[in-house]
Design a protein around this motif. Structure first.
Motif, short mmCIF file in Angstrom:
data_model
loop_
_atom_site.label_atom_id
_atom_site.label_comp_id
_atom_site.label_asym_id
_atom_site.label_seq_id
_atom_site.Cartn_x
_atom_site.Cartn_y
_atom_site.Cartn_z
N ILE A 176 -46.95 10.70 -20.93
CA ILE A 176 -46.97 10.38 -22.22
C ILE A 176 -46.04 9.12 -22.25
CG2 ILE A 176 -46.41 10.88 -24.67
CD1 ILE A 176 -46.91 13.62 -23.97
N PRO A 177 -46.24 7.73 -22.74
CA PRO A 177 -45.52 6.71 -22.85
C PRO A 177 -44.33 6.99 -23.70
CG PRO A 177 -47.70 6.04 -23.41
CD PRO A 177 -47.79 7.42 -23.27
N VAL A 178 -43.07 6.34 -23.17
CA VAL A 178 -41.84 6.58 -23.71
C VAL A 178 -41.71 6.42 -25.27
CG1 VAL A 178 -39.44 5.62 -23.82
CG2 VAL A 178 -40.41 6.06 -21.71
N LEU A 179 -42.51 5.60 -25.70
CA LEU A 179 -42.51 5.00 -27.09
C LEU A 179 -43.36 5.99 -27.90
CD1 LEU A 179 -43.02 1.07 -26.99
CD2 LEU A 179 -40.84 2.43 -27.28
N ASP A 180 -44.04 6.89 -27.23
CA ASP A 180 -45.03 8.03 -28.04
C ASP A 180 -44.45 9.15 -27.94
OD1 ASP A 180 -46.51 5.95 -28.58
OD2 ASP A 180 -48.09 6.41 -26.90
N LEU A 181 -42.95 9.58 -27.37
CA LEU A 181 -42.50 10.81 -27.16
C LEU A 181 -41.99 11.37 -28.36
CD1 LEU A 181 -40.63 10.39 -23.75
CD2 LEU A 181 -42.47 11.59 -24.07
N ALA A 182 -41.55 10.71 -29.32
CA ALA A 182 -41.16 11.24 -30.51
C ALA A 182 -42.10 11.61 -31.27
CB ALA A 182 -40.41 10.11 -31.23
N ALA A 183 -43.42 10.93 -31.27
CA ALA A 183 -44.57 11.64 -32.32
C ALA A 183 -45.35 12.74 -31.55
CB ALA A 183 -45.41 10.33 -32.14
N ASN A 184 -44.77 12.99 -30.29
CA ASN A 184 -45.43 13.97 -29.54
C ASN A 184 -44.67 15.39 -29.20
OD1 ASN A 184 -48.44 13.21 -28.98
ND2 ASN A 184 -47.23 11.26 -28.82
N THR A 185 -43.48 15.64 -30.05
CA THR A 185 -42.52 16.70 -29.75
C THR A 185 -43.17 18.14 -29.96
OG1 THR A 185 -41.62 16.26 -31.85
CG2 THR A 185 -40.38 15.23 -29.99
N GLY A 186 -43.95 18.28 -31.01
CA GLY A 186 -44.66 19.35 -31.14
C GLY A 186 -45.57 19.64 -30.05
N MET A 191 -45.97 22.65 -24.65
CA MET A 191 -46.39 22.23 -23.04
C MET A 191 -45.24 22.94 -22.32
SD MET A 191 -47.77 18.57 -22.97
CE MET A 191 -47.98 18.36 -21.20
N VAL A 192 -44.02 22.95 -22.87
CA VAL A 192 -42.77 23.54 -22.19
C VAL A 192 -42.82 25.13 -22.48
CG1 VAL A 192 -40.36 23.54 -21.97
CG2 VAL A 192 -41.44 21.48 -22.54
N ALA A 193 -43.14 25.63 -23.52
CA ALA A 193 -42.88 27.14 -23.78
C ALA A 193 -44.24 27.75 -22.90
CB ALA A 193 -43.27 27.15 -25.20
N ARG A 194 -45.22 27.14 -22.23
CA ARG A 194 -46.13 27.90 -21.69
C ARG A 194 -45.59 28.45 -20.47
NH1 ARG A 194 -49.77 24.33 -22.00
NH2 ARG A 194 -50.41 24.55 -24.07
N PRO A 195 -45.13 27.54 -19.69
CA PRO A 195 -44.61 27.97 -18.20
C PRO A 195 -43.35 28.81 -18.33
CG PRO A 195 -44.16 25.81 -18.39
CD PRO A 195 -45.12 25.78 -19.81
N ILE A 196 -42.43 28.54 -19.40
CA ILE A 196 -41.23 29.46 -19.43
C ILE A 196 -41.48 30.96 -19.91
CG2 ILE A 196 -39.28 29.68 -21.01
CD1 ILE A 196 -39.32 26.75 -21.53
N GLU A 197 -42.69 31.20 -20.62
CA GLU A 197 -42.93 32.53 -20.98
C GLU A 197 -42.99 33.50 -19.85
OE1 GLU A 197 -46.50 34.89 -23.46
OE2 GLU A 197 -46.63 32.84 -23.05
N PRO A 198 -43.81 33.41 -18.71
CA PRO A 198 -43.50 34.39 -17.70
C PRO A 198 -42.25 34.63 -17.13
CG PRO A 198 -44.73 32.68 -16.77
CD PRO A 198 -44.74 32.32 -18.47
N VAL A 199 -41.49 33.74 -17.02
CA VAL A 199 -40.22 33.92 -16.74
C VAL A 199 -39.19 34.69 -17.51
CG1 VAL A 199 -38.02 32.71 -15.80
CG2 VAL A 199 -40.30 31.67 -15.30
N ILE A 200 -39.09 34.39 -18.84
CA ILE A 200 -38.52 35.10 -19.88
C ILE A 200 -38.93 36.39 -19.86
CG2 ILE A 200 -37.95 35.06 -22.13
CD1 ILE A 200 -36.70 32.71 -20.62
N ASN A 214 -34.97 16.35 -30.13
CA ASN A 214 -34.93 14.87 -29.87
C ASN A 214 -34.87 14.54 -28.46
OD1 ASN A 214 -32.69 12.66 -28.94
ND2 ASN A 214 -33.40 12.09 -30.93
N ILE A 215 -35.53 13.59 -28.20
CA ILE A 215 -35.86 12.84 -26.77
C ILE A 215 -35.04 11.52 -27.04
CG2 ILE A 215 -37.43 12.23 -24.80
CD1 ILE A 215 -39.21 14.48 -25.73
#
Length: 226
Positions: A176-186, A191-200, A214-215
């Motif tokens: 994802i381009p840097v300038l588009d990160l703020a618009a894609n935090t959801g 994407m981050v929560a999915r791989p975290i789930e089995p560890v937790i 914030n990014i």
């Protein structure tokens, strides 16, 4: 005096007066509990009995009378057949199962990413999450152990490291381009929560909510973009 007062107390309960304690060990003289004692488990709690390091019976919210009839595991561990003498010995741990909210996470060091427009850039990020105990027995055996008062700070540090590691891995390969990160935090949050789930889950916990607030780019890069 502690032993004497214990002879007159037959109610086992935990009045949670704080927001940080996840597990509290009920203190009694020599861990003695009377036959027929009342166990009071309030909403958002479970009570776990431990005998000589082995997890025994577990109780959800409500008022319970402690007898061999409703303590099958502990009765088996102690070899009770037709009843037991008062008092008996066991450790009682109260565990909070309601959500712990507004917990913070963030990247300690900048994450190096390759942007298609600007080339290599360094990013920082932070946000919030909530957690709750979903598997009390696993949480006791994997994390708490014999800790008499376990607080959320003792596990949140480990969870922050897991989040930061997965965020770094994900953001570096997202494309994802840097300038588009703020618009894609959801989207990034999912994407981050999915791989975290089995560890937790392996800790006996869950993360019901996870947010990227914030990014940001280094100040020098932001000034150049401005």
């Amino acid at each position: 005096m502690g032993w004497l007062s214990g002879q007159f107390i037959d109610i086992i309960e935990w009045l949670d007066d704080g927001q940080d304690t996840m597990v509290y060990r009920f203190e009694r003289h020599n861990n003695e509990i009377k036959n027929g004692a009342k166990l009071v488990v309030r909403p958002g709690q479970v009570a776990v009995f431990v005998n000589e390091g082995k997890l025994a019976d577990m109780y959800s919210e409500g008022t319970h009378e402690l007898t061999t009839a409703n303590m099958p595991v502990l009765s088996t561990l102690l070899g009770w057949k037709h009843g037991f003498e008062s008092p008996f010995k066991a450790e009682v741990y109260f565990m909070k199962t309601s959500k712990f909210t507004d917990l913070k996470w963030g990247t300690k060091n900048p994450i190096m990413c390759r942007d298609p427009e600007f080339g290599p850039v360094r990013l920082r990020a932070f946000g919030t999450y909530s957690m709750r105990v979903t598997q009390p027995a696993r949480f006791m055996s994997e994390i708490v152990g014999t800790d008499g008062e376990f607080t959320r700070d003792e596990i949140s540090f480990q969870i922050r490291n897991v989040i930061a590691q997965e965020f770094s891995r994900m953001i570096a390969g997202s494309g994802i381009p840097v300038l588009d990160l703020a618009a894609n935090t959801g989207q990034l949050g999912k994407m981050v929560a999915r791989p975290i789930e089995p560890v937790i889950t392996a800790y006996g916990l869950s993360i019901p909510e996870f947010y990227i607030e914030n990014i940001s780019l280094p100040e020098a890069v932001e000034a150049m973009l401005d």
